[in-house]
Design a protein around this motif. Structure first.
Motif, PDB file in Angstrom:
ATOM      1  N   GLY A 267       0.821  -1.205   0.000  1.00 39.87           N
ATOM      2  CA  GLY A 267       0.000   0.000   0.000  1.00 39.87           C
ATOM      3  C   GLY A 267       0.855   1.255   0.000  1.00 39.87           C
TER       4      GLY A 267
ATOM      5  N   SER B 181      -3.689  -6.181 -11.158  1.00 39.35           N
ATOM      6  CA  SER B 181      -4.699  -6.002 -10.128  1.00 39.35           C
ATOM      7  C   SER B 181      -4.309  -4.814  -9.254  1.00 39.35           C
ATOM      8  CB  SER B 181      -4.806  -7.266  -9.272  1.00 39.35           C
ATOM      9  OG  SER B 181      -5.751  -7.097  -8.238  1.00 39.35           O
TER      10      SER B 181
ATOM     11  N   THR C  82      -5.851  -2.372  -5.891  1.00 39.55           N
ATOM     12  CA  THR C  82      -6.853  -2.126  -4.863  1.00 39.55           C
ATOM     13  C   THR C  82      -6.655  -0.707  -4.356  1.00 39.55           C
ATOM     14  OG1 THR C  82      -6.838  -4.456  -4.217  1.00 39.55           O
ATOM     15  CG2 THR C  82      -7.796  -2.895  -2.646  1.00 39.55           C
TER      16      THR C  82
ATOM     17  N   PHE D 204      -8.040   1.954  -1.487  1.00 38.57           N
ATOM     18  CA  PHE D 204      -8.818   2.219  -0.287  1.00 38.57           C
ATOM     19  C   PHE D 204      -9.039   3.719  -0.235  1.00 38.57           C
ATOM     20  CE2 PHE D 204      -6.478  -1.658   0.513  1.00 38.57           C
ATOM     21  CZ  PHE D 204      -7.468  -2.501   0.989  1.00 38.57           C
TER      22      PHE D 204
ATOM     23  N   ARG E 280      -9.609  -3.917 -10.802  1.00 38.58           N
ATOM     24  CA  ARG E 280      -9.473  -2.976  -9.693  1.00 38.58           C
ATOM     25  C   ARG E 280     -10.656  -3.048  -8.748  1.00 38.58           C
ATOM     26  NH1 ARG E 280      -9.625   3.420 -10.550  1.00 38.58           N
ATOM     27  NH2 ARG E 280     -11.742   3.148  -9.817  1.00 38.58           N
ATOM     28  N   ALA E 281     -10.362  -2.822  -7.471  1.00 39.86           N
ATOM     29  CA  ALA E 281     -11.395  -2.644  -6.459  1.00 39.86           C
ATOM     30  C   ALA E 281     -11.211  -1.257  -5.862  1.00 39.86           C
ATOM     31  CB  ALA E 281     -11.263  -3.711  -5.374  1.00 39.86           C
ATOM     32  N   PHE E 282     -12.304  -0.586  -5.585  1.00 45.03           N
ATOM     33  CA  PHE E 282     -12.290   0.732  -4.937  1.00 45.03           C
ATOM     34  C   PHE E 282     -13.106   0.556  -3.669  1.00 45.03           C
ATOM     35  CE2 PHE E 282     -13.198   5.204  -4.285  1.00 45.03           C
ATOM     36  CZ  PHE E 282     -12.093   5.852  -4.840  1.00 45.03           C
ATOM     37  N   ILE E 283     -12.420   0.539  -2.531  1.00 43.54           N
ATOM     38  CA  ILE E 283     -13.030   0.130  -1.277  1.00 43.54           C
ATOM     39  C   ILE E 283     -13.081   1.290  -0.290  1.00 43.54           C
ATOM     40  CG2 ILE E 283     -12.782  -1.442   0.689  1.00 43.54           C
ATOM     41  CD1 ILE E 283     -11.222  -3.301  -1.255  1.00 43.54           C
TER      42      ILE E 283
ATOM     43  N   VAL F 121      -3.155   2.840  -2.201  1.00 46.92           N
ATOM     44  CA  VAL F 121      -3.193   2.012  -3.406  1.00 46.92           C
ATOM     45  C   VAL F 121      -2.161   0.902  -3.287  1.00 46.92           C
ATOM     46  CG1 VAL F 121      -2.870   1.995  -5.916  1.00 46.92           C
ATOM     47  CG2 VAL F 121      -3.936   3.979  -4.807  1.00 46.92           C
TER      48      VAL F 121
ATOM     49  N   GLY G 174      -1.077  -3.127  -5.308  1.00 47.92           N
ATOM     50  CA  GLY G 174      -1.345  -3.880  -6.524  1.00 47.92           C
ATOM     51  C   GLY G 174      -0.414  -5.046  -6.740  1.00 47.92           C
TER      52      GLY G 174
END
Length: 163
Positions: free
Chosen positions: A64, A106, A108, A110, A135-138, A151, A153
């Protein structure tokens, strides 16, 4: 091809024999080497207990990253600048390992305010050419240093096509 093991001590020994064979095969092939990407923190700061990325074979695991303003040591004052800073930090780590942003498969994200989704996307799209990674947006309650975005990945080195 499936191999079977015969043992007088029954299934427990069969399992142990299979595990020993698998371990021996892994040792014979050599465990994949790992390389670590670590960036120096500000002068006088203690090192943090993680790597910015770990490379094993053709896969890079990116930890991250935050959009930290280097002047203040905290998140940037506005979300657009912070999004750019966090993606620059990810790009720096990815490129240090010899990869490109387009090698990310991939990602992610947050985010402490899901209302910043479009703001983040407007910056994010400029870091890729062609296809985007999964991608995930959490949503997250809070992030360290007052950040709005974190972020992480995974990148996989794709063989370059010859002309």
């Amino acid at each position: 091809m499936r191999r079977s093991f015969v043992s007088k001590c029954g299934p427990p020994c069969t399992l142990l024999a299979a595990l020993a064979l698998a371990a021996g095969a892994a040792l014979a092939q050599g465990a994949p080497e790992r390389s670590y990407i670590e960036h120096a923190g500000p002068p006088g700061s203690k090192p943090l207990p993680f790597s910015d990325a770990v490379l094993t074979q053709d896969t890079l695991y990116v930890a991250g990253h935050l959009g930290i303003d280097p002047r203040t040591g905290n998140a940037a004052a506005d979300a657009t600048t912070e999004a750019r800073l966090v993606l620059e930090a990810v790009r720096h780590t990815v490129e240090t390992a010899g990869f490109a942003m387009d090698d990310l498969v991939s990602v992610t994200v947050f985010c402490t305010d899901l209302g910043l989704y479009d703001t983040f996307n407007s910056v994010y799209q400029g870091y890729f050419h062609g296809r985007y990674p999964a991608r995930a947006f959490i949503g997250a309650d809070t992030l360290v240093r007052g950040a709005h975005f974190e972020v992480l990945g995974v990148a996989v080195k794709t063989p370059r096509k010859l002309p």
